[in-house]
Design a protein around this motif. Structure first.
Motif, PDB file in Angstrom:
ATOM      1  N   PHE A 125       0.851  -1.185   0.000  1.00 46.10           N
ATOM      2  CA  PHE A 125       0.000   0.000   0.000  1.00 46.10           C
ATOM      3  C   PHE A 125       0.885   1.233   0.000  1.00 46.10           C
ATOM      4  CE2 PHE A 125      -3.124   2.562   2.870  1.00 46.10           C
ATOM      5  CZ  PHE A 125      -3.640   3.226   1.764  1.00 46.10           C
ATOM      6  N   MET A 126       0.682   2.127  -0.960  1.00 46.83           N
ATOM      7  CA  MET A 126       1.447   3.374  -1.046  1.00 46.83           C
ATOM      8  C   MET A 126       0.540   4.554  -0.733  1.00 46.83           C
ATOM      9  SD  MET A 126       3.331   5.104  -4.363  1.00 46.83           S
ATOM     10  CE  MET A 126       4.839   4.138  -4.276  1.00 46.83           C
ATOM     11  N   ILE A 127       0.984   5.393   0.204  1.00 45.90           N
ATOM     12  CA  ILE A 127       0.309   6.655   0.519  1.00 45.90           C
ATOM     13  C   ILE A 127       1.280   7.789   0.238  1.00 45.90           C
ATOM     14  CG2 ILE A 127      -0.819   8.052   2.289  1.00 45.90           C
ATOM     15  CD1 ILE A 127      -1.474   5.505   3.791  1.00 45.90           C
ATOM     16  N   GLU A 128       0.854   8.761  -0.565  1.00 47.60           N
ATOM     17  CA  GLU A 128       1.678   9.927  -0.879  1.00 47.60           C
ATOM     18  C   GLU A 128       0.963  11.178  -0.403  1.00 47.60           C
ATOM     19  OE1 GLU A 128       3.181  13.273  -3.504  1.00 47.60           O
ATOM     20  OE2 GLU A 128       1.173  12.564  -3.002  1.00 47.60           O
ATOM     21  N   MET A 129       1.684  12.015   0.331  1.00 47.15           N
ATOM     22  CA  MET A 129       1.086  13.249   0.846  1.00 47.15           C
ATOM     23  C   MET A 129       2.170  14.258   1.197  1.00 47.15           C
ATOM     24  SD  MET A 129      -0.048  12.144   4.743  1.00 47.15           S
ATOM     25  CE  MET A 129      -1.583  11.510   4.120  1.00 47.15           C
ATOM     26  N   ILE A 130       1.737  15.450   1.604  1.00 53.20           N
ATOM     27  CA  ILE A 130       2.674  16.467   2.069  1.00 53.20           C
ATOM     28  C   ILE A 130       3.385  15.961   3.317  1.00 53.20           C
ATOM     29  CG2 ILE A 130       2.896  18.843   2.916  1.00 53.20           C
ATOM     30  CD1 ILE A 130       0.286  19.467   1.427  1.00 53.20           C
ATOM     31  N   ASN A 131       4.674  16.219   3.398  1.00 50.08           N
ATOM     32  CA  ASN A 131       5.432  15.898   4.597  1.00 50.08           C
ATOM     33  C   ASN A 131       5.136  16.956   5.663  1.00 50.08           C
ATOM     34  OD1 ASN A 131       7.271  15.140   6.546  1.00 50.08           O
ATOM     35  ND2 ASN A 131       9.083  15.674   5.337  1.00 50.08           N
ATOM     36  N   ARG A 132       4.466  16.556   6.719  1.00 49.57           N
ATOM     37  CA  ARG A 132       4.065  17.512   7.755  1.00 49.57           C
ATOM     38  C   ARG A 132       5.262  18.245   8.356  1.00 49.57           C
ATOM     39  NH1 ARG A 132       0.459  16.180  13.193  1.00 49.57           N
ATOM     40  NH2 ARG A 132       1.642  17.486  14.601  1.00 49.57           N
ATOM     41  N   ASP A 133       6.353  17.541   8.601  1.00 46.83           N
ATOM     42  CA  ASP A 133       7.530  18.188   9.194  1.00 46.83           C
ATOM     43  C   ASP A 133       8.043  19.311   8.304  1.00 46.83           C
ATOM     44  OD1 ASP A 133       7.402  16.465  11.339  1.00 46.83           O
ATOM     45  OD2 ASP A 133       8.891  15.066  10.534  1.00 46.83           O
ATOM     46  N   TRP A 134       8.072  19.069   7.002  1.00 46.62           N
ATOM     47  CA  TRP A 134       8.512  20.096   6.052  1.00 46.62           C
ATOM     48  C   TRP A 134       7.528  21.264   6.025  1.00 46.62           C
ATOM     49  CZ3 TRP A 134       6.238  22.072   1.631  1.00 46.62           C
ATOM     50  CH2 TRP A 134       7.060  22.787   0.752  1.00 46.62           C
ATOM     51  N   MET A 135       6.230  20.948   5.996  1.00 48.61           N
ATOM     52  CA  MET A 135       5.200  21.986   5.902  1.00 48.61           C
ATOM     53  C   MET A 135       5.226  22.929   7.096  1.00 48.61           C
ATOM     54  SD  MET A 135       1.061  21.667   6.039  1.00 48.61           S
ATOM     55  CE  MET A 135       1.166  21.540   7.839  1.00 48.61           C
ATOM     56  N   MET A 136       5.387  22.368   8.286  1.00 52.82           N
ATOM     57  CA  MET A 136       5.287  23.195   9.483  1.00 52.82           C
ATOM     58  C   MET A 136       6.407  24.231   9.564  1.00 52.82           C
ATOM     59  SD  MET A 136       2.496  22.400  10.794  1.00 52.82           S
ATOM     60  CE  MET A 136       2.660  23.438  12.240  1.00 52.82           C
ATOM     61  N   ARG A 137       7.556  23.932   8.993  1.00 54.53           N
ATOM     62  CA  ARG A 137       8.650  24.904   9.011  1.00 54.53           C
ATOM     63  C   ARG A 137       8.456  26.016   7.985  1.00 54.53           C
ATOM     64  NH1 ARG A 137      11.587  20.228   9.324  1.00 54.53           N
ATOM     65  NH2 ARG A 137      12.373  20.434   7.200  1.00 54.53           N
ATOM     66  N   ARG A 138       7.546  25.788   7.052  1.00 58.30           N
ATOM     67  CA  ARG A 138       7.321  26.764   5.974  1.00 58.30           C
ATOM     68  C   ARG A 138       5.852  27.169   5.891  1.00 58.30           C
ATOM     69  NH1 ARG A 138      11.050  23.100   4.993  1.00 58.30           N
ATOM     70  NH2 ARG A 138      12.946  23.628   3.834  1.00 58.30           N
ATOM     71  N   PHE A 139       5.158  27.061   6.990  1.00 60.69           N
ATOM     72  CA  PHE A 139       3.711  27.243   6.974  1.00 60.69           C
ATOM     73  C   PHE A 139       3.328  28.636   6.472  1.00 60.69           C
ATOM     74  CE2 PHE A 139      -0.454  28.225   8.778  1.00 60.69           C
ATOM     75  CZ  PHE A 139      -1.168  27.119   8.352  1.00 60.69           C
ATOM     76  N   GLN A 140       2.382  28.660   5.518  1.00 64.65           N
ATOM     77  CA  GLN A 140       1.865  29.909   4.984  1.00 64.65           C
ATOM     78  C   GLN A 140       0.369  29.977   5.270  1.00 64.65           C
ATOM     79  OE1 GLN A 140       2.932  29.746   0.813  1.00 64.65           O
ATOM     80  NE2 GLN A 140       4.885  30.759   1.195  1.00 64.65           N
ATOM     81  N   HIS A 141      -0.092  31.117   5.723  1.00 62.18           N
ATOM     82  CA  HIS A 141      -1.497  31.266   6.071  1.00 62.18           C
ATOM     83  C   HIS A 141      -2.383  31.504   4.854  1.00 62.18           C
ATOM     84  CE1 HIS A 141      -1.015  31.226  10.443  1.00 62.18           C
ATOM     85  NE2 HIS A 141       0.109  31.877  10.238  1.00 62.18           N
ATOM     86  N   ALA A 142      -1.776  31.784   3.709  1.00 62.13           N
ATOM     87  CA  ALA A 142      -2.572  32.010   2.499  1.00 62.13           C
ATOM     88  C   ALA A 142      -1.743  31.647   1.274  1.00 62.13           C
ATOM     89  CB  ALA A 142      -3.022  33.462   2.410  1.00 62.13           C
ATOM     90  N   SER A 143      -2.437  31.246   0.207  1.00 62.25           N
ATOM     91  CA  SER A 143      -1.788  30.951  -1.065  1.00 62.25           C
ATOM     92  C   SER A 143      -2.750  31.280  -2.197  1.00 62.25           C
ATOM     93  CB  SER A 143      -1.363  29.476  -1.134  1.00 62.25           C
ATOM     94  OG  SER A 143      -2.476  28.622  -0.959  1.00 62.25           O
ATOM     95  N   VAL A 144      -2.182  31.522  -3.390  1.00 61.50           N
ATOM     96  CA  VAL A 144      -2.989  31.942  -4.545  1.00 61.50           C
ATOM     97  C   VAL A 144      -2.586  31.117  -5.758  1.00 61.50           C
ATOM     98  CG1 VAL A 144      -3.588  33.857  -6.069  1.00 61.50           C
ATOM     99  CG2 VAL A 144      -3.192  34.292  -3.633  1.00 61.50           C
ATOM    100  N   VAL A 145      -3.590  30.678  -6.511  1.00 56.43           N
ATOM    101  CA  VAL A 145      -3.385  30.022  -7.804  1.00 56.43           C
ATOM    102  C   VAL A 145      -4.147  30.824  -8.852  1.00 56.43           C
ATOM    103  CG1 VAL A 145      -3.806  27.940  -9.164  1.00 56.43           C
ATOM    104  CG2 VAL A 145      -3.122  27.737  -6.762  1.00 56.43           C
ATOM    105  N   GLU A 146      -3.489  31.127  -9.980  1.00 57.00           N
ATOM    106  CA  GLU A 146      -4.122  31.919 -11.023  1.00 57.00           C
ATOM    107  C   GLU A 146      -4.065  31.197 -12.362  1.00 57.00           C
ATOM    108  OE1 GLU A 146      -3.670  36.546  -9.811  1.00 57.00           O
ATOM    109  OE2 GLU A 146      -1.865  35.609 -10.647  1.00 57.00           O
TER     110      GLU A 146
END
Length: 259
Positions: free
Chosen positions: A157-178
């Motif tokens: 079984f393979m699960i792929e997702m964001i690495n929480r440890d990486w995300m928390m050090r770079r946490f952004q409260h907002a993001s934009v896609v155009e």
């Protein structure tokens, strides 16, 4: 006493499962904003999955949360007998059309990953691009138990997702896609008591504005490993986005569990 009670009330509110607008999040707008970028990587990602899961032609593979079939159809082209399950009917319709165009056969099923209709069916199960973690903890664990039941002995079984440890050090409260003058604005909130990343999304397209909310449960590798072992898997390994050993600078976490 008032301060203590007030704090308890705030915690109880935080522990409540937030709203998840499934139909609002996953649909034609999602494809419009994200599919072009994702599709450009699909062939490479399918090759990566093939290598890391040690796939062979004619293996029975389940793409769990398959979306519009961008990975499932690629694996079918490589010779696997693929089943895709998703809850969004418009995604499945698109997946079937793409399979027809490619000349491959994939069984697409509209259903709930908490109630899989198979027992000892699959050699491999893939949950790609953060397709796991959309429920409360009891139901997220239920998904893992359902996957165990759907496996043949020795399945992976393979699960792929964001690495929480990486995300928390770079946490952004907002993001934009155009795209072409249209825009998605996401406002993110981290819930440390539940491990959830909650997103309030505003979509602006063709002059119309729409608001939706969704969340995903984030995991450290050790927490998800323990959940998988509790569910009945016997071995769990962690990798980064290129198949190397998972590390603190890995932006994606890929977990491979053996039944």
């Amino acid at each position: 006493m008032f301060v203590i009670l007030n704090r308890l009330t705030q915690q109880e509110e935080t522990m409540t499962v937030p709203a998840f607008d499934t139909d609002g999040v996953f649909g034609e707008d999602w494809v419009y904003f994200f599919a072009k970028l994702l599709d450009s990587n699909s062939n490479h990602e399918a090759d990566f999955i093939w290598r890391l899961l040690e796939l062979d032609p004619c293996m029975e593979v389940l793409d769990l949360g398959c979306g519009y079939g961008r990975i499932a159809n690629q694996l079918a082209e490589r010779g696997c007998r693929v089943t895709g399950l998703d809850t969004t009917s418009s995604f499945l319709d698109r997946a079937r059309r793409d399979a027809t165009t490619r000349g491959v056969t994939v069984t697409y099923v509209e259903g709930d990953m908490r109630e899989l209709p198979w027992t000892e069916r699959f050699d491999r199960v893939v949950s790609w691009f953060t397709s796991f973690g959309y429920f409360d903890d009891a139901d997220n664990r239920r998904v893992l138990s359902e996957v165990v039941r759907a496996f043949k002995p020795g399945g992976r079984f393979m699960i792929e997702m964001i690495n929480r440890d990486w995300m928390m050090r770079r946490f952004q409260h907002a993001s934009v896609v155009e795209r072409d003058g249209d825009r998605i604005v996401d406002r993110h909130r981290w819930e440390p008591l539940t491990g959830r990343l909650v997103t309030e999304r505003t979509m602006i397209r063709n002059g119309h504005t729409r608001d939706v909310q969704f969340f995903v449960r984030m995991f450290t590798f050790t927490e998800l490993r323990d959940w998988l072992l509790d569910a009945g898997f016997t071995k769990v390994d962690g990798y980064d986005e290129i198949g190397e050993q998972l590390g603190p600078e890995s932006n994606r976490m890929i977990v491979v569990a053996t039944r």
